[in-house]
Scaffold this motif. Structure first.
Motif, PDB file in Angstrom:
ATOM      1  N   UNK A 173       2.672 -12.419 -11.518  1.00 36.98           N
ATOM      2  CA  UNK A 173       3.629 -12.254 -10.427  1.00 36.98           C
ATOM      3  C   UNK A 173       3.765 -10.756 -10.135  1.00 36.98           C
ATOM      4  N   UNK A 174       3.112 -10.286  -9.049  1.00 39.43           N
ATOM      5  CA  UNK A 174       3.170  -8.857  -8.775  1.00 39.43           C
ATOM      6  C   UNK A 174       4.605  -8.381  -8.561  1.00 39.43           C
ATOM      7  N   UNK A 175       4.850  -7.127  -8.890  1.00 32.98           N
ATOM      8  CA  UNK A 175       6.193  -6.565  -8.705  1.00 32.98           C
ATOM      9  C   UNK A 175       6.548  -6.599  -7.229  1.00 32.98           C
ATOM     10  N   UNK A 176       7.772  -7.044  -6.910  1.00 29.34           N
ATOM     11  CA  UNK A 176       8.201  -7.142  -5.505  1.00 29.34           C
ATOM     12  C   UNK A 176       8.241  -5.768  -4.850  1.00 29.34           C
ATOM     13  N   UNK A 177       8.285  -4.719  -5.658  1.00 28.96           N
ATOM     14  CA  UNK A 177       8.334  -3.356  -5.132  1.00 28.96           C
ATOM     15  C   UNK A 177       6.937  -2.772  -4.892  1.00 28.96           C
ATOM     16  N   UNK A 178       5.896  -3.493  -5.332  1.00 25.35           N
ATOM     17  CA  UNK A 178       4.543  -2.903  -5.401  1.00 25.35           C
ATOM     18  C   UNK A 178       4.125  -2.208  -4.108  1.00 25.35           C
ATOM     19  N   UNK A 179       4.400  -2.839  -2.952  1.00 24.72           N
ATOM     20  CA  UNK A 179       3.908  -2.268  -1.696  1.00 24.72           C
ATOM     21  C   UNK A 179       4.968  -1.471  -0.943  1.00 24.72           C
ATOM     22  N   UNK A 180       6.098  -1.242  -1.568  1.00 27.14           N
ATOM     23  CA  UNK A 180       7.190  -0.544  -0.872  1.00 27.14           C
ATOM     24  C   UNK A 180       7.113   0.963  -1.078  1.00 27.14           C
ATOM     25  N   UNK A 181       7.676   1.701  -0.142  1.00 20.08           N
ATOM     26  CA  UNK A 181       7.823   3.148  -0.330  1.00 20.08           C
ATOM     27  C   UNK A 181       8.878   3.362  -1.417  1.00 20.08           C
TER      28      UNK A 181
END
Ligand SMILES: Cc1cc2nc3c(=O)[nH]c(=O)nc-3n(C[C@H](O)[C@H](O)[C@H](O)COP(=O)(O)OP(=O)(O)OC[C@H]3O[C@@H](n4cnc5c(N)ncnc54)[C@H](O)[C@@H]3O)c2cc1C
Length: 499
Positions: free
Chosen positions: A397-405
């Protein structure tokens, strides 16, 4: 009587001074292994790709407050970490976390409730205990009670913790009590956790006592009661775990070892009687493109200790240790920790104890630590401000923050903190944030990982002058990595000095 001159101390010291060991990776495993070699007089060079050593022990500075952005404590079991801290003169800094229960959030129909006490890995000893029933409800408690009346051998020897719990005590116990713990602690689903490694003796006690809940009770009684449940006790250091890293670096310097940061090792190859290691200097993100020195580096050594993550170690080693290719690589969860410094007087009396675990699927965050509630030294350092750290991501389960600034990640972490702590936290309460990304090693308690690790270790140990240390072979956690790195370095050092 014959005297083995090779064991004469003066002769050994002379031999040590002629040997050169290269350590690849400056996490705790690499630092410990380097120190073990350097302290007997072996010349040591440690190469670390990041701009600082420490690996998963990482210091962050939030508006002048120095704190741990990665590992923040150590398990007391085995006494290995304490022994090291004593050796380094850090005994006075050892502290226990503040007393205070953890909470569970995201319980269907309930919301948040204190994490029940008296269980093992979330498996309760008594399903009708008030705090347990509050989480699983009456129907869950009665289903769990079936465990007491079902014969123990109907399922045989079950390795999977999740399957064992679901079959004996029902899905609610697995999903609401056990899954938050295994996800929070191991970043893994309970179905993937090997009972015999995560809770040694539980299966045997189940057969002996006749029920899973009875087995939990028997193990806890055997361990001396709730306060001494296996694996439960942790301690920390005033100033954070990076104080340990600083002390190791100082010691390495005292022993004459060379520590180089910003150097990424690209290959490790055997040559005649030793090894050659190719590396490159990591570009400085702040330097002008024209100024960047893409200087390739080459080192030779009598022995190499690889102390990186699993993926990097396999990439470096497989060409020289083809047998490693047969020990199937395991996937490692990528997680992110966002640490928040808050102006939030409503958190002064901790609303949810020292932290919160979540029922998987209920929140985007996996867990939260209320750091200023957990560590007295940090509360003092933060003054009237509060510090919470929010973890994202788990196995599969990738981190929900992975693609965020960074800003968006901090905003999401603040919203999650508010939800998990049950307290409104306005955007204006956020004073500073720090975000760190980690690839967590697969824990030793994942089913099949023991065999994989043993195969990888045997393949490496068959090659003279080579050693591998670190969490991917030792198991996650400082209490595992430190003694293992000492033992591996000792094995290598013996072969270098005495053979
Ligand atoms: C967020 C988080 C929190 C944790 N909390 C705790 C805790 O509270 N208590 C506890 O006991 N354990 C905790 N752990 C686990 C523990 O921190 C780790 O098991 C341990 O620190 C791993 O050490 P290591 O040396 O094996 O690996 P790492 O710390 O990952 O070090 C490996 C090093 O190798 C370097 N490297 C990789 N490739 C190369 C290359 N090609 N060339 C040069 N260098 C390279 C990396 O940059 C890194 O510095 C936590 C882990 C994480 C991620």
């Amino acid at each position: 009587m014959t005297v083995d001159s090779s064991r004469d101390p003066a002769d050994l010291a002379a031999r040590a001074a002629e040997r050169h060991v290269l350590v690849v990776g400056g996490g705790i495993g690499g630092l410990i292994a380097a120190r073990e070699c350097a302290k007997v007089g072996i010349r040591v060079t440690l190469l670390e790709e990041a701009d600082a050593v420490g690996g998963a022990i990482r210091r962050a500075d939030l508006d002048g407050v120095a704190l741990d952005a990665g590992a923040e404590s150590f398990a007391t079991r085995g006494g290995h970490v304490r022994a090291l801290l004593e050796e380094l003169g850090l005994t006075d800094r050892i502290v226990a976390p503040e007393a205070g229960s953890a909470w569970l959030a995201g319980i269907p129909g309930v919301g948040a409730a204190p994490l029940p006490v008296g269980g093992i890995l979330g498996v309760p000893a008594n399903p009708f205990q008030d705090d347990v029933r509050r989480v699983i409800g009456w129907s869950g408690a009665w289903r769990a009670y079936l465990d007491r009346v079902r014969p123990p051998l109907t399922i045989g020897h079950q390795l999977s913790l999740g399957k064992l719990v679901a079959s004996r005590m029902g899905a609610k116990v697995r999903d609401r009590l056990v899954a938050p713990v295994t996800t929070g602690v191991y970043s893994a689903s309970p179905d993937d956790v090997d009972v015999d490694i995560a809770a040694p003796g539980l299966n045997a006690a189940l057969t002996r006592v006749g029920s899973l809940s009875g087995a939990v009770q028997a193990l806890r009684d055997g361990a001396g009661g709730a306060a001494k449940a296996p694996g439960a006790a942790v301690e920390g250091l005033v100033g954070g775990m990076s104080v340990l890293v600083d002390a190791l670096v100082e010691d390495l310097d005292r022993f004459g070892a060379e520590v180089r940061t910003g150097v990424r090792v690209q290959s490790v190859r055997r040559i005649d009687a030793g090894w050659t290691v190719e590396a490159e200097i990591e570009p400085d993100p702040d330097a002008d493109a024209d100024e960047e020195a893409e200087e390739p580096l080459s080192f030779t050594a009598d022995a190499v200790i690889v102390a990186t993550s699993e993926a990097a170690a396999r990439a470096l080693l497989t060409p020289g240790v083809p047998a490693l290719a047969h020990a199937a690589p395991s996937s490692s969860p990528e997680i992110e920790i966002v640490t928040l410094l808050l102006d939030a007087p409503t958190l002064r009396v901790p609303p949810r104890g020292t932290g919160v675990l979540t029922v998987p699927g209920s929140h985007t965050a996996k867990a939260l630590t209320h750091s200023t509630a957990k560590w007295g030294w940090l509360r003092e350092a933060a003054g009237d401000r509060e510090i919470v750290r929010v973890s994202f991501g788990a196995q599969g389960e990738p981190a929900a923050t992975a693609d965020l600034s960074d800003d968006d990640a901090a905003e999401l972490a603040l919203r999650e903190a508010s939800a998990l702590l049950g307290v409104p936290l306005a955007p204006g309460s956020l004073l500073a944030a720090h975000r760190a990304r980690y690839v967590q090693s697969q824990p030793a308690s994942i089913i099949g990982s023991g065999e994989r690790r043993a195969a990888a270790r045997a393949a490496v140990q068959a090659v003279p002058g080579l050693a591998v240390v670190g969490a991917w072979l030792a198991g996650t956690g400082l209490a595992q990595v430190i003694p293992d790195a000492k033992d591996e370095a000792d094995r290598l050092r013996r072969t270098l000095l005495w053979e």
